[in-house]
Scaffold this active site. Structure first.
Site, PDB file in Angstrom:
ATOM      1  N   ARG A  11     -56.983  67.592 -81.511  1.00 17.95           N
ATOM      2  CA  ARG A  11     -55.776  67.951 -80.779  1.00 17.95           C
ATOM      3  C   ARG A  11     -55.547  69.445 -80.970  1.00 17.95           C
ATOM      4  O   ARG A  11     -55.728  69.989 -82.064  1.00 17.95           O
ATOM      5  CB  ARG A  11     -54.559  67.184 -81.284  1.00 17.95           C
ATOM      6  CG  ARG A  11     -53.332  67.513 -80.434  1.00 17.95           C
ATOM      7  CD  ARG A  11     -52.088  66.794 -80.881  1.00 17.95           C
ATOM      8  NE  ARG A  11     -50.972  67.221 -80.028  1.00 17.95           N
ATOM      9  CZ  ARG A  11     -49.705  67.061 -80.333  1.00 17.95           C
ATOM     10  NH1 ARG A  11     -49.368  66.459 -81.455  1.00 17.95           N
ATOM     11  NH2 ARG A  11     -48.772  67.488 -79.518  1.00 17.95           N
ATOM     12  N   HIS A  12     -55.142  70.110 -79.903  1.00 16.31           N
ATOM     13  CA  HIS A  12     -54.893  71.555 -79.960  1.00 16.31           C
ATOM     14  C   HIS A  12     -53.867  71.906 -81.037  1.00 16.31           C
ATOM     15  O   HIS A  12     -53.081  71.065 -81.471  1.00 16.31           O
ATOM     16  CB  HIS A  12     -54.393  72.058 -78.597  1.00 16.31           C
ATOM     17  CG  HIS A  12     -53.091  71.428 -78.171  1.00 16.31           C
ATOM     18  ND1 HIS A  12     -51.872  71.818 -78.683  1.00 16.31           N
ATOM     19  CD2 HIS A  12     -52.831  70.431 -77.303  1.00 16.31           C
ATOM     20  CE1 HIS A  12     -50.907  71.097 -78.128  1.00 16.31           C
ATOM     21  NE2 HIS A  12     -51.471  70.233 -77.292  1.00 16.31           N
ATOM     22  N   ARG A  59     -53.707  76.097 -74.304  1.00 18.90           N
ATOM     23  CA  ARG A  59     -53.510  75.731 -75.710  1.00 18.90           C
ATOM     24  C   ARG A  59     -54.745  75.046 -76.273  1.00 18.90           C
ATOM     25  O   ARG A  59     -55.052  75.190 -77.452  1.00 18.90           O
ATOM     26  CB  ARG A  59     -52.245  74.896 -75.892  1.00 18.90           C
ATOM     27  CG  ARG A  59     -52.186  73.585 -75.149  1.00 18.90           C
ATOM     28  CD  ARG A  59     -50.765  73.019 -75.192  1.00 18.90           C
ATOM     29  NE  ARG A  59     -50.635  71.722 -74.568  1.00 18.90           N
ATOM     30  CZ  ARG A  59     -50.318  71.520 -73.295  1.00 18.90           C
ATOM     31  NH1 ARG A  59     -50.125  72.550 -72.475  1.00 18.90           N
ATOM     32  NH2 ARG A  59     -50.182  70.292 -72.817  1.00 18.90           N
ATOM     33  N   GLU A  80     -53.621  66.913 -70.671  1.00 15.41           N
ATOM     34  CA  GLU A  80     -52.563  65.984 -71.060  1.00 15.41           C
ATOM     35  C   GLU A  80     -52.070  65.229 -69.827  1.00 15.41           C
ATOM     36  O   GLU A  80     -52.329  65.624 -68.687  1.00 15.41           O
ATOM     37  CB  GLU A  80     -51.413  66.772 -71.714  1.00 15.41           C
ATOM     38  CG  GLU A  80     -50.291  65.933 -72.272  1.00 15.41           C
ATOM     39  CD  GLU A  80     -50.733  64.950 -73.346  1.00 15.41           C
ATOM     40  OE1 GLU A  80     -51.167  63.846 -72.975  1.00 15.41           O
ATOM     41  OE2 GLU A  80     -50.625  65.265 -74.538  1.00 15.41           O
ATOM     42  N   HIS A 141     -55.608  67.027 -76.153  1.00 12.45           N
ATOM     43  CA  HIS A 141     -54.163  66.888 -76.340  1.00 12.45           C
ATOM     44  C   HIS A 141     -53.837  65.557 -77.000  1.00 12.45           C
ATOM     45  O   HIS A 141     -54.637  64.617 -76.968  1.00 12.45           O
ATOM     46  CB  HIS A 141     -53.464  66.993 -74.981  1.00 12.45           C
ATOM     47  CG  HIS A 141     -53.882  68.215 -74.234  1.00 12.45           C
ATOM     48  ND1 HIS A 141     -53.247  69.424 -74.374  1.00 12.45           N
ATOM     49  CD2 HIS A 141     -54.912  68.435 -73.373  1.00 12.45           C
ATOM     50  CE1 HIS A 141     -53.856  70.334 -73.625  1.00 12.45           C
ATOM     51  NE2 HIS A 141     -54.867  69.759 -73.008  1.00 12.45           N
TER      52      HIS A 141
END
Length: 185
Positions: A11-12, A59, A80, A141
């Site tokens: 996940r970022h 991101r 996302e 995400h």
């Protein structure tokens, strides 16, 4: 015997919207200073990967660069969930009473993506990497991690907590090896 492909989902790092408790969806805020520092801190804990893909949102691609993959291919299927007109709103402003689509529930913005649509999109991207074989690093995400987990294992996404920023989830379809691991820094 061939070893099944391994998907390592990261996940970022924390974005400026995460820091402000604002719903992102497919909005494109940058990483916060904390998010950049956490991505740099995770880098030594990950092996090098030959096969890497990232969401095309900044991101995620910024996290990929900080992990040592500035030229990672970008794929919008790893974005996302689309939350439509709710994007950028404070989480406290959103309707209550029914679980929201990004948690696997039925509630969504009138112009938003349903969980079923989202999981099908992510599932197609998962299937493509599994068919390609080998180990993959995917920078994406929180909702994507949960959708991939649900798609691969059949777990109810409503029963899975969202993974922390800059956490690592390892899938070896049809199994989960590790969920939302973070280094103790």
């Amino acid at each position: 015997m061939l070893t099944p492909p391994r998907l390592v989902l990261v996940r970022h790092g924390q974005s400026t919207y995460n820091a402000q408790a604002r719903l992102q969806g497919q909005a494109d805020p940058p990483l916060s200073q904390t998010g950049r520092a956490d991505a740099e801190a995770l880098r030594p804990f990950l092996p090098r990967f030959e096969q890497v893909v990232t969401s095309d949102l900044q991101r995620a691609s910024e996290t990929a660069a900080l992990l040592g993959y500035p030229d990672a291919p970008r794929d919008e299927r790893w974005r996302e969930i689309f939350v439509g007109e709710w994007s950028g709103r404070s989480l406290a402003e959103l309707p209550t009473g029914t679980e929201a689509a990004w948690r696997g529930g039925p509630l969504r913005a009138p112009d938003g993506e349903s969980w079923a649509q989202f999981e099908a999109r992510v599932g197609g991207a998962v299937d493509e990497l599994v068919a390609a074989g080998g180990d993959w690093l995917v920078i994406c995400h929180g909702g994507v991690v949960r959708a991939a987990l649900s798609y691969v294992t059949g777990v109810n996404p409503r029963m899975v907590a969202g993974p922390a920023n800059t956490s690592v989830t390892v899938l070896r379809p049809p199994f989960l090896e590790r969920y939302a691991w973070t280094p103790a820094l």
